[in-house]
Design a protein around this motif. Structure first.
Motif, mmCIF file in Angstrom:
data_model
loop_
_atom_site.group_PDB
_atom_site.id
_atom_site.type_symbol
_atom_site.label_atom_id
_atom_site.label_comp_id
_atom_site.label_asym_id
_atom_site.label_seq_id
_atom_site.Cartn_x
_atom_site.Cartn_y
_atom_site.Cartn_z
ATOM 1 N N ARG A 82 -3.016 5.392 8.834
ATOM 2 C CA ARG A 82 -2.417 6.333 9.791
ATOM 3 C C ARG A 82 -2.465 7.741 9.201
ATOM 4 N N ARG A 83 -2.891 8.675 10.031
ATOM 5 C CA ARG A 83 -2.789 10.104 9.718
ATOM 6 C C ARG A 83 -2.361 10.778 11.013
ATOM 7 N N GLY A 84 -1.107 11.246 11.070
ATOM 8 C CA GLY A 84 -0.559 11.756 12.327
ATOM 9 C C GLY A 84 -0.451 10.611 13.317
ATOM 10 N N GLN A 85 -0.926 10.819 14.525
ATOM 11 C CA GLN A 85 -0.930 9.755 15.526
ATOM 12 C C GLN A 85 -2.251 8.999 15.538
ATOM 13 N N ASP A 86 -3.195 9.389 14.683
ATOM 14 C CA ASP A 86 -4.485 8.717 14.598
ATOM 15 C C ASP A 86 -4.350 7.459 13.742
ATOM 16 N N VAL A 87 -4.800 6.337 14.271
ATOM 17 C CA VAL A 87 -4.730 5.055 13.573
ATOM 18 C C VAL A 87 -6.127 4.453 13.536
ATOM 19 N N ARG A 88 -6.566 4.071 12.358
ATOM 20 C CA ARG A 88 -7.877 3.424 12.161
ATOM 21 C C ARG A 88 -7.669 2.123 11.406
ATOM 22 N N ALA A 89 -8.568 1.163 11.622
ATOM 23 C CA ALA A 89 -8.508 -0.103 10.900
ATOM 24 C C ALA A 89 -9.879 -0.411 10.325
ATOM 25 N N TYR A 90 -9.876 -0.971 9.128
ATOM 26 C CA TYR A 90 -11.111 -1.321 8.440
ATOM 27 C C TYR A 90 -10.955 -2.674 7.764
ATOM 28 N N ARG A 91 -12.079 -3.321 7.546
ATOM 29 C CA ARG A 91 -12.116 -4.561 6.773
ATOM 30 C C ARG A 91 -11.840 -4.209 5.320
ATOM 31 N N ASP A 92 -11.034 -4.972 4.641
ATOM 32 C CA ASP A 92 -10.663 -4.709 3.245
ATOM 33 C C ASP A 92 -11.761 -5.222 2.315
ATOM 34 N N ALA A 93 -12.900 -4.529 2.340
ATOM 35 C CA ALA A 93 -14.046 -4.911 1.513
ATOM 36 C C ALA A 93 -14.901 -3.677 1.263
ATOM 37 N N CYS A 94 -15.144 -3.362 0.012
ATOM 38 C CA CYS A 94 -15.963 -2.207 -0.334
ATOM 39 C C CYS A 94 -17.430 -2.503 -0.011
ATOM 40 N N PRO A 95 -18.140 -1.578 0.638
ATOM 41 C CA PRO A 95 -19.549 -1.819 0.949
ATOM 42 C C PRO A 95 -20.451 -1.763 -0.287
ATOM 43 N N HIS A 96 -19.930 -1.326 -1.414
ATOM 44 C CA HIS A 96 -20.727 -1.240 -2.636
ATOM 45 C C HIS A 96 -21.049 -2.613 -3.208
ATOM 46 N N PHE A 97 -20.075 -3.515 -3.164
ATOM 47 C CA PHE A 97 -20.313 -4.813 -3.775
ATOM 48 C C PHE A 97 -19.544 -5.902 -3.035
ATOM 49 N N GLY A 98 -20.211 -6.589 -2.168
ATOM 50 C CA GLY A 98 -19.673 -7.771 -1.496
ATOM 51 C C GLY A 98 -18.306 -7.615 -0.884
ATOM 52 N N ASP A 99 -17.421 -8.513 -1.206
ATOM 53 C CA ASP A 99 -16.080 -8.537 -0.629
ATOM 54 C C ASP A 99 -15.025 -7.995 -1.584
ATOM 55 N N THR A 100 -15.383 -7.037 -2.427
ATOM 56 C CA THR A 100 -14.425 -6.463 -3.366
ATOM 57 C C THR A 100 -13.276 -5.814 -2.603
ATOM 58 N N PRO A 101 -12.031 -6.242 -2.844
ATOM 59 C CA PRO A 101 -10.890 -5.617 -2.168
ATOM 60 C C PRO A 101 -10.772 -4.138 -2.552
ATOM 61 N N MET A 102 -10.263 -3.334 -1.628
ATOM 62 C CA MET A 102 -10.174 -1.894 -1.833
ATOM 63 C C MET A 102 -8.965 -1.467 -2.660
ATOM 64 N N ALA A 103 -7.818 -2.088 -2.456
ATOM 65 C CA ALA A 103 -6.562 -1.626 -3.060
ATOM 66 C C ALA A 103 -6.376 -2.170 -4.472
ATOM 67 N N TRP A 104 -5.775 -1.361 -5.332
ATOM 68 C CA TRP A 104 -5.464 -1.814 -6.698
ATOM 69 C C TRP A 104 -4.140 -2.557 -6.735
ATOM 70 N N ARG A 105 -3.299 -2.324 -5.722
ATOM 71 C CA ARG A 105 -2.080 -3.095 -5.500
ATOM 72 C C ARG A 105 -1.850 -3.122 -3.992
ATOM 73 N N ARG A 106 -0.980 -3.985 -3.529
ATOM 74 C CA ARG A 106 -0.791 -4.168 -2.091
ATOM 75 C C ARG A 106 -0.490 -2.846 -1.396
ATOM 76 N N HIS A 107 -1.209 -2.549 -0.339
ATOM 77 C CA HIS A 107 -1.074 -1.379 0.533
ATOM 78 C C HIS A 107 -1.500 -0.063 -0.129
ATOM 79 N N ALA A 108 -2.096 -0.087 -1.309
ATOM 80 C CA ALA A 108 -2.507 1.143 -2.005
ATOM 81 C C ALA A 108 -3.978 1.435 -1.701
ATOM 82 N N TYR A 109 -4.236 1.947 -0.500
ATOM 83 C CA TYR A 109 -5.601 2.196 -0.040
ATOM 84 C C TYR A 109 -5.987 3.673 -0.072
ATOM 85 N N LEU A 110 -5.017 4.581 -0.226
ATOM 86 C CA LEU A 110 -5.300 6.010 -0.142
ATOM 87 C C LEU A 110 -5.201 6.672 -1.512
ATOM 88 N N ASN A 111 -5.860 7.841 -1.635
ATOM 89 C CA ASN A 111 -5.720 8.623 -2.848
ATOM 90 C C ASN A 111 -4.312 9.231 -2.885
#
Length: 174
Positions: A82-111
């Motif tokens: 979420r950023r403002g009222q904009d909501v986007r959803a993505y598969r939790d998998a980095c396109p660099h290598f297979g199904d590598t999860p994005m977050a280093w801990r639960r819900h930690a997807y952003l810088n």
């Protein structure tokens, strides 16, 4: 289609679409096969199109992200940003290598400043609006977008039967 091992050693498919609608949130596996469990049907869908209730926009930090486990495999397979009222959803998998999860801990997807999605395994940074990699080993590739609908009442619904041309949407009518 990707798969992952559950703690009990069984395999669980992590790719969408999910075969049936259900309310999402606990992140706990169900007994039996992944994808079974209590379901909540979207009130205005036909038998051919089902949606999963993920949550509400106002429950997400702004900016913020949250992972979800719609297949009830015991780990998040998608995340909503979420950023403002904009909501986007993505598969939790980095396109660099297979199904590598994005977050280093639960819900930690952003810088730290909440301006980009980050793959903490590779350091890749992605644009929140379109999922395109802006920095890192997968430069130019994109996260897999997952179609969601935000209703006027703030509910975020995940489409469970989607075709390849569907994108993130915002619903204009109740």
């Amino acid at each position: 289609m990707g798969s992952a091992s559950r703690s009990d050693g069984r395999r669980c498919h992590t790719a969408l679409p999910v075969p049936a609608p259900r309310q999402v949130g606990t992140g706990r596996p169900t007994s039996g096969r992944c994808g079974q469990g209590a379901l909540k049907r979207h009130p205005q869908t036909s038998d051919l199109m089902h949606k999963l209730l993920l949550g509400r926009v106002d429950a997400l930090a702004d900016p913020g992200a949250q992972g979800f486990d719609p297949t009830q495999c015991g780990h998040d397979t998608i995340f909503v940003v979420r950023r403002g009222q904009d909501v986007r959803a993505y598969r939790d998998a980095c396109p660099h290598f297979g199904d590598t999860p994005m977050a280093w801990r639960r819900h930690a997807y952003l810088n730290a400043d909440g301006t980009r999605i980050v793959c903490h395994a590779h350091g890749a940074q992605f644009d929140i609006e379109n999922g395109r990699c802006l920095l890192g080993p997968c430069l130019g590739r994109s996260l897999q977008s997952v179609p969601v609908t935000v209703r006027k009442n703030g509910e975020i619904w995940l489409d469970t039967q989607v075709d390849e041309t569907t994108t993130n949407t915002k619903e204009s009518s109740p």
